[in-house]
Design a protein around this motif. Structure first.
Motif, PDB file in Angstrom:
ATOM      1  N   ASN A  47       0.802  -1.222   0.000  1.00 48.70           N
ATOM      2  CA  ASN A  47       0.000   0.000   0.000  1.00 48.70           C
ATOM      3  C   ASN A  47       0.833   1.270   0.000  1.00 48.70           C
ATOM      4  N   SER A  66      -1.784  -8.816   5.894  1.00 47.27           N
ATOM      5  CA  SER A  66      -2.915  -7.897   5.719  1.00 47.27           C
ATOM      6  C   SER A  66      -2.488  -6.454   5.979  1.00 47.27           C
ATOM      7  N   LEU A  69      -2.065  -4.427   2.812  1.00 43.72           N
ATOM      8  CA  LEU A  69      -3.223  -4.133   1.972  1.00 43.72           C
ATOM      9  C   LEU A  69      -3.500  -2.636   1.901  1.00 43.72           C
ATOM     10  N   PRO A  70      -4.060  -2.164   0.775  1.00 45.80           N
ATOM     11  CA  PRO A  70      -4.362  -2.919  -0.438  1.00 45.80           C
ATOM     12  C   PRO A  70      -3.099  -3.220  -1.239  1.00 45.80           C
ATOM     13  N   GLU A  82      -5.809  -3.917  -8.125  1.00 46.02           N
ATOM     14  CA  GLU A  82      -5.652  -3.669  -6.697  1.00 46.02           C
ATOM     15  C   GLU A  82      -6.611  -4.569  -5.935  1.00 46.02           C
ATOM     16  N   GLU A  84      -8.079  -5.674  -1.989  1.00 48.73           N
ATOM     17  CA  GLU A  84      -8.198  -5.130  -0.638  1.00 48.73           C
ATOM     18  C   GLU A  84      -8.374  -6.202   0.421  1.00 48.73           C
ATOM     19  N   ASN A  85      -8.458  -7.477   0.019  1.00 46.05           N
ATOM     20  CA  ASN A  85      -8.557  -8.551   1.003  1.00 46.05           C
ATOM     21  C   ASN A  85      -7.824  -9.780   0.475  1.00 46.05           C
TER      22      ASN A  85
END
Length: 437
Positions: A47, A66, A69-70, A82, A84-85
């Motif tokens: 990110n 995590s 992220l993203p 991109e 996000e999870n």
């Protein structure tokens, strides 16, 4: 008994905590949305825009947290994506379709291919205490003779026509500074060039769609994918010594006993006909190189007894190509380019720059070198109106404009300068505006 229960509860808590930590990391496969085939050696950015790593030969990503992220996934020839999870086992990328420049078939009088390209690179120089990050944009060209018997050799490594560099220096205390200059040259981007001719794998000749792999001594060395007239090749240079044939200009560094930890190259070809891959079919290439050291003859960074680590990820997009005569090639070779002579035009298919790169560029652009302070003047380039080159629908117009500016073109072409330049600008604006919509 209480002692036993207390320790059991503590053990359960630790197990749950570790599970929580492990649950925050995952890995998945990056694949083509149409063929469903994995995309080997795709690149992952966190990110903050830092390169986290690359996929393996099966398209599987390294473990990611995590906290990163993203994530941004990038693979040359495909639209970046991109996510996000991490709740997915496969991420599909869509192919990036774009128009290619027209290239006239060479004749005896025009038997040298001149290629113009836009380069983006992300390089790091790291020690145990300090880090230098470099983002650089370049306009480069290549001169590739088509006849091996020609005395004129040209150049297959990128020659820099124009360049802009943005450095970020950071120490162990988190303090940082920026500049457009650095005393240490640590980038690998100037060493990976164009291969004149490459025979297509026999298993793919005469087929419309197919895949073939070549196993090296320790792992897969080459992965070939063919889809009609498009061919991509992913090379692990370190898998076998035969991989060095793809990067002949960097061979001297292998002899210097530099410890390369990672060396991947991706090549993309289009409009392929026949059984040979030709340089005029090359649309883009990218590479990722990680090494311990950068050559004792270049410099010694920091303390002589301290290891330093270098990595470069670069993308090369071809903007325009044309066949020219020997006389024209020598004019190009003799011309001395200056950094402010040519503007830098992004390739149309290049993705938008990450926010942290734009922030770094803004800091560097706002440096007042007279007083060594930051000047907060508004810079129009950060209104997301960066110059996108719509060369693929303009044919060889872009090279004609440069020849006119540099005085390489003939008198007739110079008389047409205003007309050609106006058409080029109008179509560029039209394409850029349509993309924003």
């Amino acid at each position: 008994m209480k002692f036993y229960l207390r320790h059991r509860l503590l053990l359960l808590f630790l197990i749950g905590f570790v599970s929580d930590i492990l649950g925050q990391s995952n890995h998945f496969v990056v694949a083509d949305s149409i063929s469903r085939l994995p995309l080997p050696y795709a690149s992952l950015f966190d990110n903050k825009g830092n390169l986290l790593g690359i996929c393996n030969s099966k398209g599987t990503t390294p473990y990611v947290s995590s906290a990163n992220l993203p994530l941004t996934i990038r693979y040359m020839g495909f639209k970046e994506k991109e996510i996000e999870n991490l709740n997915q086992d496969t991420v599909f990328l869509q192919e990036n379709y774009f128009e290619l420049p027209e290239v006239v078939v060479a004749t005896r009088q025009k038997s040298i291919l001149h290629m113009l390209a836009y380069v983006r690179e992300y390089s790091y120089l790291t020690t145990y205490t300090d880090t230098i990050f470099l983002f650089r944009e370049k306009m480069v060209d290549f001169m590739v003779p088509q006849d091996k018997k020609m005395k004129y050799k040209g150049w297959t490594k990128p020659r820099i026509l124009s360049s802009k560099s943005y450095y970020n220096f950071r120490n162990s205390d988190g303090l940082d500074s920026v500049s457009d200059e650095c005393d240490h040259h640590f980038s690998w981007s100037d060493w990976i060039g164009v291969n004149p001719q490459i025979p297509i794998k026999r298993t793919l000749q005469g087929t419309a769609i197919g895949t073939d792999t070549l196993k090296g001594k320790y792992s897969l060395s080459e992965i070939w994918n063919k889809n009609k007239d498009k061919i991509t090749i992913d090379i692990n240079v370190l898998a076998d010594t035969t991989g060095r044939r793809w990067v002949p200009d960097i061979g001297c560094h292998f002899k210097d006993n530099i410890d390369f930890e990672n060396f991947k190259v991706h090549l993309g070809y289009d409009n392929v006909t026949g059984d040979l891959l030709l340089p005029n079919d090359l649309t883009n290439y990218s590479f990722n190189i990680e090494s311990v050291g950068r050559g004792h003859s270049l410099f010694r960074f920091n303390r002589p007894d301290e290891d330093y680590f270098v990595s470069t990820y670069a993308e090369v997009y071809f903007l325009d190509k044309e066949f020219i005569s020997l006389k024209e090639a020598k004019k190009w070779e003799k011309h001395d380019f200056y950094s402010d002579e040519l503007e830098i035009y992004e390739a149309y298919e290049a993705p938008e720059l990450q926010p942290h790169i734009l922030s770094l560029m803004e800091r560097v652009e706002n440096i007042d070198k007279q007083q060594i302070i930051l000047s907060w003047k508004d810079d129009p380039r950060f209104r997301y109106e960066r110059r996108k080159n719509n060369n693929f629908s303009l044919g060889n117009r872009f090279l004609n404009v440069i020849k006119d500016i540099t005085g390489i073109s003939s008198l007739l072409a110079r008389k047409k300068r205003n007309k050609d330049w106006k058409e080029f600008r109008d179509k560029w604006h039209e394409k850029r505006n349509s993309k924003k919509k």
